[in-house]
Each structure stands twice: as C-alpha cells, then as structure tokens.
Design a protein around this motif. Structure first.
Motif, PDB file in Angstrom:
ATOM      1  N   ILE A   6       9.551  40.549  56.638  1.00 32.61           N
ATOM      2  CA  ILE A   6       9.782  41.052  55.259  1.00 32.61           C
ATOM      3  C   ILE A   6       8.564  42.064  55.159  1.00 32.61           C
ATOM      4  O   ILE A   6       8.846  43.117  54.705  1.00 32.61           O
ATOM      5  CB  ILE A   6       9.744  39.691  54.400  1.00 32.61           C
ATOM      6  CG1 ILE A   6      10.835  39.028  54.191  1.00 32.61           C
ATOM      7  CG2 ILE A   6       9.337  40.356  52.948  1.00 32.61           C
ATOM      8  CD1 ILE A   6      11.118  38.416  53.052  1.00 32.61           C
ATOM      9  N   PHE A   7       7.443  41.825  55.301  1.00 33.16           N
ATOM     10  CA  PHE A   7       6.254  42.578  55.195  1.00 33.16           C
ATOM     11  C   PHE A   7       6.455  43.997  56.105  1.00 33.16           C
ATOM     12  O   PHE A   7       6.198  44.967  55.866  1.00 33.16           O
ATOM     13  CB  PHE A   7       4.851  42.063  55.516  1.00 33.16           C
ATOM     14  CG  PHE A   7       4.831  41.090  54.488  1.00 33.16           C
ATOM     15  CD1 PHE A   7       3.899  41.814  53.174  1.00 33.16           C
ATOM     16  CD2 PHE A   7       4.426  39.589  54.511  1.00 33.16           C
ATOM     17  CE1 PHE A   7       3.589  41.012  52.352  1.00 33.16           C
ATOM     18  CE2 PHE A   7       4.073  39.032  53.346  1.00 33.16           C
ATOM     19  CZ  PHE A   7       3.503  39.728  52.275  1.00 33.16           C
ATOM     20  N   LEU A  48      -7.358  52.174  53.844  1.00 31.82           N
ATOM     21  CA  LEU A  48      -8.045  53.077  54.666  1.00 31.82           C
ATOM     22  C   LEU A  48      -7.572  54.433  55.101  1.00 31.82           C
ATOM     23  O   LEU A  48      -8.102  55.425  54.782  1.00 31.82           O
ATOM     24  CB  LEU A  48      -8.887  52.322  55.642  1.00 31.82           C
ATOM     25  CG  LEU A  48      -9.726  51.084  55.344  1.00 31.82           C
ATOM     26  CD1 LEU A  48      -9.991  50.459  56.816  1.00 31.82           C
ATOM     27  CD2 LEU A  48     -11.013  51.755  54.624  1.00 31.82           C
ATOM     28  N   MET A  49      -6.210  54.325  55.509  1.00 31.18           N
ATOM     29  CA  MET A  49      -5.554  55.505  55.921  1.00 31.18           C
ATOM     30  C   MET A  49      -5.234  56.374  54.689  1.00 31.18           C
ATOM     31  O   MET A  49      -5.041  57.532  54.911  1.00 31.18           O
ATOM     32  CB  MET A  49      -4.305  55.302  56.768  1.00 31.18           C
ATOM     33  CG  MET A  49      -4.673  54.491  58.042  1.00 31.18           C
ATOM     34  SD  MET A  49      -3.154  54.487  58.929  1.00 31.18           S
ATOM     35  CE  MET A  49      -3.809  53.658  60.564  1.00 31.18           C
ATOM     36  N   PHE A 103      -3.775  44.528  57.392  1.00 36.12           N
ATOM     37  CA  PHE A 103      -2.842  45.619  57.515  1.00 36.12           C
ATOM     38  C   PHE A 103      -2.611  46.297  56.299  1.00 36.12           C
ATOM     39  O   PHE A 103      -2.537  47.710  56.521  1.00 36.12           O
ATOM     40  CB  PHE A 103      -1.611  45.121  58.286  1.00 36.12           C
ATOM     41  CG  PHE A 103      -1.774  44.842  59.881  1.00 36.12           C
ATOM     42  CD1 PHE A 103      -1.649  45.783  60.648  1.00 36.12           C
ATOM     43  CD2 PHE A 103      -2.191  43.581  60.127  1.00 36.12           C
ATOM     44  CE1 PHE A 103      -2.123  45.567  62.187  1.00 36.12           C
ATOM     45  CE2 PHE A 103      -2.257  43.181  61.650  1.00 36.12           C
ATOM     46  CZ  PHE A 103      -2.313  44.191  62.498  1.00 36.12           C
ATOM     47  N   VAL A 104      -2.425  45.598  55.043  1.00 37.97           N
ATOM     48  CA  VAL A 104      -2.429  46.369  53.977  1.00 37.97           C
ATOM     49  C   VAL A 104      -3.666  47.155  53.672  1.00 37.97           C
ATOM     50  O   VAL A 104      -3.694  48.502  53.264  1.00 37.97           O
ATOM     51  CB  VAL A 104      -2.214  45.295  52.677  1.00 37.97           C
ATOM     52  CG1 VAL A 104      -2.081  46.233  51.342  1.00 37.97           C
ATOM     53  CG2 VAL A 104      -0.823  44.666  52.719  1.00 37.97           C
ATOM     54  N   THR A 110       5.273  47.843  45.652  1.00 33.67           N
ATOM     55  CA  THR A 110       6.065  46.580  46.047  1.00 33.67           C
ATOM     56  C   THR A 110       5.441  45.974  47.142  1.00 33.67           C
ATOM     57  O   THR A 110       5.362  44.829  47.190  1.00 33.67           O
ATOM     58  CB  THR A 110       7.359  47.209  46.582  1.00 33.67           C
ATOM     59  OG1 THR A 110       8.039  47.907  45.351  1.00 33.67           O
ATOM     60  CG2 THR A 110       8.704  46.097  46.960  1.00 33.67           C
ATOM     61  N   LEU A 111       4.832  46.800  48.118  1.00 36.17           N
ATOM     62  CA  LEU A 111       4.067  46.165  49.123  1.00 36.17           C
ATOM     63  C   LEU A 111       2.864  45.404  48.787  1.00 36.17           C
ATOM     64  O   LEU A 111       2.723  43.984  49.047  1.00 36.17           O
ATOM     65  CB  LEU A 111       3.830  47.172  50.229  1.00 36.17           C
ATOM     66  CG  LEU A 111       2.720  46.856  51.493  1.00 36.17           C
ATOM     67  CD1 LEU A 111       3.482  45.842  52.292  1.00 36.17           C
ATOM     68  CD2 LEU A 111       2.589  48.201  52.039  1.00 36.17           C
ATOM     69  N   VAL A 112       2.156  45.860  47.982  1.00 29.60           N
ATOM     70  CA  VAL A 112       0.827  45.287  47.435  1.00 29.60           C
ATOM     71  C   VAL A 112       1.215  44.346  46.662  1.00 29.60           C
ATOM     72  O   VAL A 112       0.738  42.844  47.075  1.00 29.60           O
ATOM     73  CB  VAL A 112      -0.046  46.194  46.998  1.00 29.60           C
ATOM     74  CG1 VAL A 112      -1.452  45.295  46.311  1.00 29.60           C
ATOM     75  CG2 VAL A 112      -0.440  47.068  47.866  1.00 29.60           C
TER      76      VAL A 112
END
Lengths: 210, 657, 106
Positions: free
Chosen positions: A45-46, A206-207, A199-200, A147-149
C-alpha cells in the motif's frame, strides 16, 4: 471402506503421540506470522502511494512546491520522537520477557504518549500548510503528499488506539500467552511504522528540500 | 414536504426503465418471501446459529459458492442483454448509456463477485481437508472475509435500483470515471463495493498462506502436498501483493471524487495514465489469481480420473510459483498504445511472451498424466478435457496480442474481447465447474446427475465457440469493444448474430446446471463411501459431508498421494498402524461480530456514496467498536469432548461401512 | 490447540542489542540531515546517499528491533519480506520508468 473401522480403538505408541503433538501448530506463533504477512501487504500500500507521489511530485500546477512548503525543523523533531518511541516499544518487550508487568505497561504508555505527540505535530503541520493555502485540491503534488503522509499518520493513530486497548488488557489479564502475542504484534507494527516514516522523511522531506 | 420527498425519491431510486421497475418488484417480492418463509418455519434462530455466525470453513465455503452462483446469474443476464442489443444492426433494445452500465456491471460482477467468491468457496471447502487440517488458520477472519465480500457485493448490486449503476467500464478509467465527467453516484458504488470486498479478499489471501504453510498434517512436507493447495498458495501470494495496490488506487480515485484531490483529473496537474498504470499492476496479477487455482483443480482431476500420479509434480510447482511472481512484470501490455516508448513496450512484450512458457509446461504435464492412463469420462474430467484446447487457443491469441506493434491493431477490438473471454471462461469458469462437480460429493454427500451434467457440458462448449470464435473475426474486421450498435453497412451482422446465438446456448447450459442440481437433490442417491471417485488425496479419507472437526485424529502423511497409497497398502494387506486415541478437539466458537461489522462497513460505504456523514460516521464507529469488542473477548474457543467425537464418528461410520 | 510452552524460549534481544540498534538509527538519521542541511552533495549523488542511509536504517531496524535474524527455519518471514521488497521495487521503479522517462507524448 470397511477397513476404516479396524483401527479405531487401536493401541497407541508413544512415538505416534509425539508426532500427533507436532500436528498442533502453536496458535500464538501462527498469529504473529499472519501479522507479518499483513505487514507485507501494508508495504505494498505504501509502495503504491510512494510511486504515486514520486510520479506526481513535479506537477505543482503553478502552486507551491516541496521546497517552498516544508519546514524541516519540526519534521526532524517528529522524526526523533518516532525513533525514540520505536526504542521504548522495544524496551516494553524486554520488560515483558522479564515478567515485569508494571514496567511493560509503563513503557507501552510512554510509547503511546510519544505517538500522540507525533500525531499532534503532524496535525499541526497540516493546519499550517492549509493556512498557507496549500490544500489537498491545490495540485497533484499536494494531493499525493497529503495522502502519503496522512496514510502514515492514520496508521500511527490506529496503532495508538490499539496500544491503549492492549494496555487495558494487560491490566486485566496480566502477562499471558495471548497478551504476550499482542504486545509482540503491536511492537512489530510500531517498528514497521518507524521504518515507513524513515522513507517518508527521506523521500518526501529531505529530497524535497534539498 | 411531499414534493421534497418525491424529488428525493426520483433521484435516489433509478426510474424510467421498465426493466428496472421489474427488478424492483422482484427484489421486494423475493425479500418478502424469504422473511415470511423464515418466520413461518421458525428458522431465524437456525439461520443465525448455523450459518450467519458460523466460523466453520466448510459452511463459509458453501455460502461463497451460493453467492457466486447468484452473481453468475446476474452477470449472465447482463451478458445476454448485451448480446441481444448487438444481435442485429441498429437495434433499439438498450440505449447507449444503459449499454454502458450493462457492460460495466457485467465485467465487475463476473471477475470480482463471481470468479473470486467461487474461488474462495473452493479454497475454503477443500484446502483444509486436503492438507489434513481441522480449520483454516484464522476462522474468525475467514468469516469476516466472507461477510465483507457479501456486503461489498450487495452494495455494488444496489446501484442497479438505487442511485444508478457505474458506467465507466470494469476498471473505471479516469478521466471518464472522475467527478467532472461522471457526477452521479454509480462510480462511488463501484469504488466502495470493490473496496469493501477487496479487504475481505486480502484477508483470505493471508489466511490461506498461513494455513498452508503452518497447518499441514504431520509428515506432509511442502513437496508432498497435493497440487490444489500449491495452486492456492501461489494464487494467494499474488493476492497479498496485488490487492493492496487495488485498495490504494481506488482510494486515490475516491479522493479525487470525494475530496477534490487531483491524482487522475485532467486539471490540477493530475495524470489519468497513472491510474491505468496502477490499476493494471493489480489487474494483471488478478487474472492469474483466478486462473491458478483452476490449474490446481485440473491437476487433481486429471490424476484422479487417469488413475496415475501427476506427471512432473516438481515442474508444476515451479511453474505455478514462477507464474505468480512473473504476473507482476507484465502489466504494461494492457496499455501498449499509451505511448510509453519502444523500450518499455519491448520489455513488457518479452515478459508477456515469457509467462506463456510455464503455462505451456503445465499443459504438457496434464497431457502426459493422461497418456496411457485408464481414463474415465465423468463430468469433472469432461470439463478438464474441454478446457485444454480452449485454453491453448485462448493463450495463443494472447501471445499474438503480446506483440506490441501488432497490438496497435488489436487493441480494444473484439479480438481482445474474444481473447480474454476465451482464457477466462475456458480456464477459470470451466476449471471451477470441474472443481465443483468433482468436490460436490464431498460437500453434500451425493453426486450430481451425470446425464444432465453432460448435456450442460456440451451446451456450454458449443455455445462458447459459437459465441466467441466469430468475435475474433469481428475484431479483425474493425469492430471495437463497447460499441452499443452498428450499421448494416459494416458487414458485421452475420458474425454478431452467430455470437448472440452462442451466448443463448450458454444461458441454456446454465439453466441445465440449475436443473441438474435440483434433479440430483430430488433423486438423491447418498454416497456412502466418502470416496466416490476413488480419489488420491486426504479429503476422500473422511466421510462426506465432513464432520465439524474434519479429522477425528490428524492423519500421518508419508506420501504425495497419501490416501491412494494408503488404499494400496491396505489392499496389499500391510498392517495399518493403529491410530492414536481420541483427544478433545480445540475449536473456535461461532461469532456474530463478522456479520455485524460487515453491515457497519456497508452502512459506512453507503454513506460515502451519498455523502451522508450522518451514516458514514456511525458506520465507521461501529467498525472500530466491533474490532475492540473482538479484541477484548478472551472467551472464543472450546473443546469438543471425546465422547461426543466418538458418538459422531460411530454414526458417520455406520453410514459409511 | 494445546497450550504448550515451547521449550526453547525464542530470544528477543537484550537491552544491549536494542540500544545498539537505537544508536545506529540515530546516527543514520543525523547523517542525511547533515547532508541536506549542509548541502554537501547535490543531484544524483545526494539522492543515492540519502536512499542508502534509509536502506541501512531499515536493515538495522529489521535486525535489532524486529529480530529477523533469529527466525527459525524455514524462514518464511524472510522470504515474504524479500518477495515484498521485490514487488515494491517493481511498483515504484516500474511506475517511474513508464510514467516519467518514457513518454513519447511529453
């Protein structure tokens, strides 16, 4: 099929009893394994949300981009909060193996408090961003970001409610094979959420600002 | 006030179509009949105790299969409506928008609400029996999976009479499925119907992986396991890695529609192609998910009816695992025409051709198993033999489609429609029918009538080729999928008429199958042996239908076809090792939580569809409450005492001996 | 099934291993932060180093916190994880390849 009756009241050798015993799978171990498989599905899902974020993050629709929005200071603090909570949930498991119920419940409580602090900071960040005019419907980039966070935050929230439920159950039943398994599973879940956050943090924040 | 109610009702209920009024009336009548019937015969308590709250894998399996038959009927009616509309040029049977709804619901229902539950039904009924287990790993979760599937299917089907059906195709490509072009509630019904049942599918996948890996009978090493559980394992591996993609993707689509996000919209920087990319990452493994268990079924049937050990067991296992992993590497062949560039298309064309190889290996394994076998042609074997040429030709046209440059011609033509019906009906439907005929005696304790079964088989096959072979030609003649009508000038009408006639044959064949079941129940001939086909695997070693606990004592396995070898040993007069004494059997208690929780999901989903927060929020609270109640309940198992097992066994054995 | 304690109580790490893991994660978090805030690298190099640090931290957590190394055979947990990561990479890298680097139209 007449033969089938023959062996019905037969004698039993100890060896067979032993092998019979092997036939019983250890229920609590099996449940932990099932939870591990569930975590694999959550990875996917992630993964889907990460893929969407990476593909859409350039599409800012003339709105603000990652470098304009993120305030890395607060994010670093919440990263360390989550890291520490991962450690304290490990300490809870250690206390459980020493049979120390008080310490176990205390460490779980600390972990839950840290989790709550993390969520509070995330909500605060979202409110700040919306205040800046960066909402879910501003651009594809922001849709993917929220949505991701937010999905990660939702997982932390679920973990929090669940952890409180387990603390109550520990108070009621003490350390039994069942509660032991539940503590193992929640701490596994918590470490997992920490990993996802790493990874988030790396890919989104960071990126985003570098 | 009255005006308000009237205007609400005219939007809430689907109006204006006599067919739908007919459906409304029949739904109300059937519901009333069920309620009156249950009350009159005082069966409510029985229904609740024995079925609605059951955690017994065999009963859950039967409920799955019944539900899938109802869905097969609905999906089949959709298919016949479409074929009727296309039978002749310029037909005015279905309007364009109604036709769109019909092909959408046909696709969704057949794949997600017919094939999936049919497959899960067979998993449930057979896998624990074949691996010598007393239940699945998580019986509670298993019941929850079923009821989630059921709620999702109900929600989806409700769109027929309330709010309006989805009409954006079975995969709901945006932008057409987005809010801008599709403001009605149909697409939301689509999203939540699939989402709720999808959670159930995911849990079933986890459940059976753990069951197969951890609950095999003592001595049954993985490489001694029958082929059907192997196919289930490989299918479940694909389930657990692909269904989360579906869940996430539909959630994103829903955010677009509900919260104004811009993932797949045309404005705001959204990218509709991303949806197509993601949905096929699930969609392609999905077709292998449903076909792999069919391969397992054919393997069991071939070796039983050829009375030979399966040829190439190891290569079969290897092929299945390879397929389930490789199925994740071919998705872009569904959108060669989107313009990804030559290297992407070349890569996915190659992987697609590659995946045909392990499938070919299996076909040879089945053929070699039959070679020099003493084959008997009962209905399960007939379906298997019908499957092989059908699947091989269907697979070949798939390889044709995999050639990326050629696909620019075939793409979204009737050639494609014919191809996927060829593999899905020829592979999946034939396979599940074969499995149902094969295991029916194990489920219910009697065989289905062979004579009517053979009629059904031949009607299905003739109908199938009549229906789909002309569609290949139509595709090459330029007929594209999803057109609702065509003119006389196209020269398509002869082929279309033949195709419609073929579809009619299949409809009649389905009626034959229903008649077969009714006839067999009426002229019931009880199977006394528990092993009517002279089977090879453990499920045939116990009485049919199996007792609640399946195995009074767990079997000790030493061979691949354990039951067959056991019968050989007995025939050779070898001494049968004494079975261990009975012990109390640990069983899970029934639970009402799965059905209540699924109903809460249903309400929440319905609330989401209509933007009714007053329904969504209580629904979701109900879901969380159910989870907590379950978590706090420590009293969820019991032991069946030894004397009860002895009593049950002696009664069953009296019948069998 | 019968409640029987497994004879060999599986190990769950000690305070020492948890603390080592914790320290490693702290270090592996600080390094990327320093890289980004200090602007040490840029472009591709920065991305590779950041992802490397995240991946290392993932492994640290797996070993010290989730005790993946102590699993008994057959190692289904490890197999499931490897397969999960492979599929994850297929999803992410595949999407990037198809959607970002290959659009003829764009």
């Amino acid at each position: 099929m007449a033969q089938r009756n023959v062996n019905h009241a037969g004698q039993v050798s100890p060896a067979e009893l032993h092998s019979e015993d092997h036939g019983h799978p250890d229920m609590e171990e099996m449940r932990k394994f099932g939870f591990w498989i569930y975590l694999m599905t959550d990875i996917i899902i992630f993964g889907t949300l990460f893929a969407t974020y990476i593909v859409l993050k350039g599409n800012t629709n003339g709105g603000p981009g990652p470098a304009d929005l993120f305030q890395i200071g607060g994010i670093i603090v919440s990263t360390f909060i989550l890291l520490i909570s991962s450690y304290t949930s490990g300490l809870a498991v250690l206390a459980m193996h020493k049979g120390n119920r008080q310490a176990l419940m205390r460490w779980l409580g600390v972990t839950a408090l840290l989790g709550a602090a993390f969520i509070a900071m995330e909500v605060n960040e979202f409110i700040h961003l919306v205040g800046e005019g960066a909402t879910l419907s501003t651009s594809a980039f922001l849709s993917a970001f929220y949505t991701l966070v937010g999905t990660h935050g939702l997982h932390v929230l679920v973990g929090l409610v669940w952890m409180i439920a387990i603390i109550i159950q520990l108070g009621k039943h003490g350390i039994t094979p069942v509660t032991k398994r539940k503590v193992h599973i929640i701490s596994l879940f918590w470490h997992f959420l920490d990993v996802v956050w790493i990874f988030v943090f790396t890919i989104v924040y960071l990126m985003g600002v570098s | 006030m009255w005006e308000k109610v009237k205007s609400f009702a005219s939007e809430f209920f689907v109006t204006g179509d006599p067919m739908i009024y007919g459906a409304d009336v029949s739904i109300v009548l059937v519901t009333l009949a069920i309620i009156v019937g249950l009350s009159y015969f005082k069966k409510w308590g029985w229904l609740w105790r024995e079925w609605l709250t059951t955690v017994d894998h065999k009963k859950i399996g039967i409920m799955y299969i019944i539900a899938s038959f109802i869905m097969l009927f609905r999906g089949g009616v959709d298919a016949l409506l479409m074929r009727a509309q296309l039978a002749m040029p310029n037909m005015e049977f279905l309007a364009a928008d109604h036709y769109n709804q019909v092909f959408t619901t046909h696709g969704v229902i057949m794949i997600l609400f017919m094939a999936m539950p049919f497959m899960f039904g067979l998993f449930n009924v057979i896998v624990p029996l074949q691996i010598g287990a007393r239940d699945v790993a998580y019986p509670f979760l298993n019941a929850l999976s079923f009821w989630l599937f059921f709620s999702g299917a109900m929600l989806f089907n409700l769109s027929f009479v309330i709010g309006g059906s989805p009409d954006a195709g079975w995969l709901a490509y945006p932008p057409y499925s987005g809010l801008m072009h599709n403001p009605g509630v149909g697409q939301d019904f689509y999203i939540w119907g699939i989402q709720i049942s999808g959670i159930g599918s995911l849990m079933t996948g986890i459940n059976f992986i753990v069951t197969i890996l951890k609950m095999r009978a003592p001595g049954m090493k993985l490489m001694k396991m029958p082929m059907f559980p192997w196919s289930v394992l490989s299918s479940c591996i694909a389930i657990i890695f692909s269904f989360p993609i579906l869940t996430a993707t539909l959630a994103l689509l829903f955010l677009d529609r509900y919260a104004g996000a811009h993932f797949f919209t045309l404005d705001g920087g959204g990218n509709p192609m991303m949806y197509i990319n993601l949905i096929w990452m699930w969609g392609h493994p999905e077709v292998y998910i449903i076909v792999l268990p069919a391969f397992g079924i054919f393997s069991e049937i071939v070796s039983t009816f050829a009375k030979k050990k399966l040829f190439g067991y190891k290569s079969m296992v290897f092929a299945m695992i390879i397929i389930s992993v490789l199925s994740f590497l071919v998705w872009a062949h569904h959108f060669f025409t989107m313009g990804s560039g030559a290297d992407v298309n070349a890569f996915f064309a190659l992987t697609t051709m590659l995946i045909a190889i392990p499938t070919g290996v299996k076909v040879f394994n089945w053929l070699f198993t039959m070679f020099r076998g003493k084959i008997t042609f009962e209905t399960p074997m007939l379906w298997t033999i019908g499957f092989i040429p059908c699947f091989v030709t269907g697979g070949m046209t798939g390889v044709l489609l995999s050639v990326a440059p050629a696909d620019f011609q075939f793409h979204n033509s009737y050639f494609l429609v014919a191809h996927f019906h060829h593999v899905i009906i020829g592979g999946v439907v034939f396979g599940y029918f074969a499995g149902l005929y094969y295991w029916w005696p194990k489920l219910f304790g009697f065989k289905l009538n062979e004579r009517i079964g053979k009629w059904a088989f031949w009607l299905w096959n003739i109908g199938f080729y009549l229906c789909f072979m002309p569609q290949y030609v139509l595709g090459l003649m330029g007929m594209t999928r999803r057109v609702y009508t065509y003119g006389w000038d196209k020269g398509w009408w002869e082929m279309n008429l033949v195709s419609t006639i073929g579809a009619g044959f299949m409809g009649i064949a389905f009626l034959f199958q229903i008649w077969q079941i009714i006839y067999s129940v009426k002229h019931l001939k009880k199977d006394e042996t528990g092993d009517p086909w002279n089977g090879r695997t453990l499920e045939w070693s116990i009485p049919s239908p199996a007792p609640l606990y399946n195995f009074a004592t767990l079997p000790q396995v030493s061979d691949q076809d354990e039951w067959w070898e056991e019968k050989q040993r007995r025939a050779n007069g070898q001494q049968v090792p004494a079975k261990p004494v009975l012990e109390p059997i640990h069983m899970p208690k029934n639970s009402g939580i799965p059905i209540v929780m699924s109903m809460c999901w249903f309400l929440a989903g319905f609330g989401f569809v209509f933007h009714w927060q007053w329904l969504t929020i209580p629904g979701l609270i109900g879901v969380v409450a159910c989870m907590l109640v379950h978590s706090f309940n420590y009293n969820n198992d019991y032991y069946i005492p030894v004397d009860e097992i002895t009593r049950t066994e002696s009664e069953l054995r009296k019948v069998t001996s | 099934m019968a409640q029987h304690e497994t004879a060999h109580e599986e190990s769950h790490g000690s305070l020492k291993t948890y603390s080592i893991g914790f320290l490693c994660s702290i270090v592996l978090t600080i390094i990327p932060i320093a890289i980004v805030l200090g602007g040490w690298f840029d472009g591709m190099v920065s991305k590779v180093v950041l992802m490397g640090a995240a991946a290392l931290q993932f492994i640290v957590q797996l070993i010290f916190f989730m005790h993946l190394r102590e699993e008994q055979k057959p190692r289904y947990n490890l197999m499931a994880l490897i397969l999960g990561i492979v599929i994850l990479l297929i999803i992410v890298v595949g999407s990037m390849w198809i959607m970002l680097y290959n659009m003829v139209a764009v």
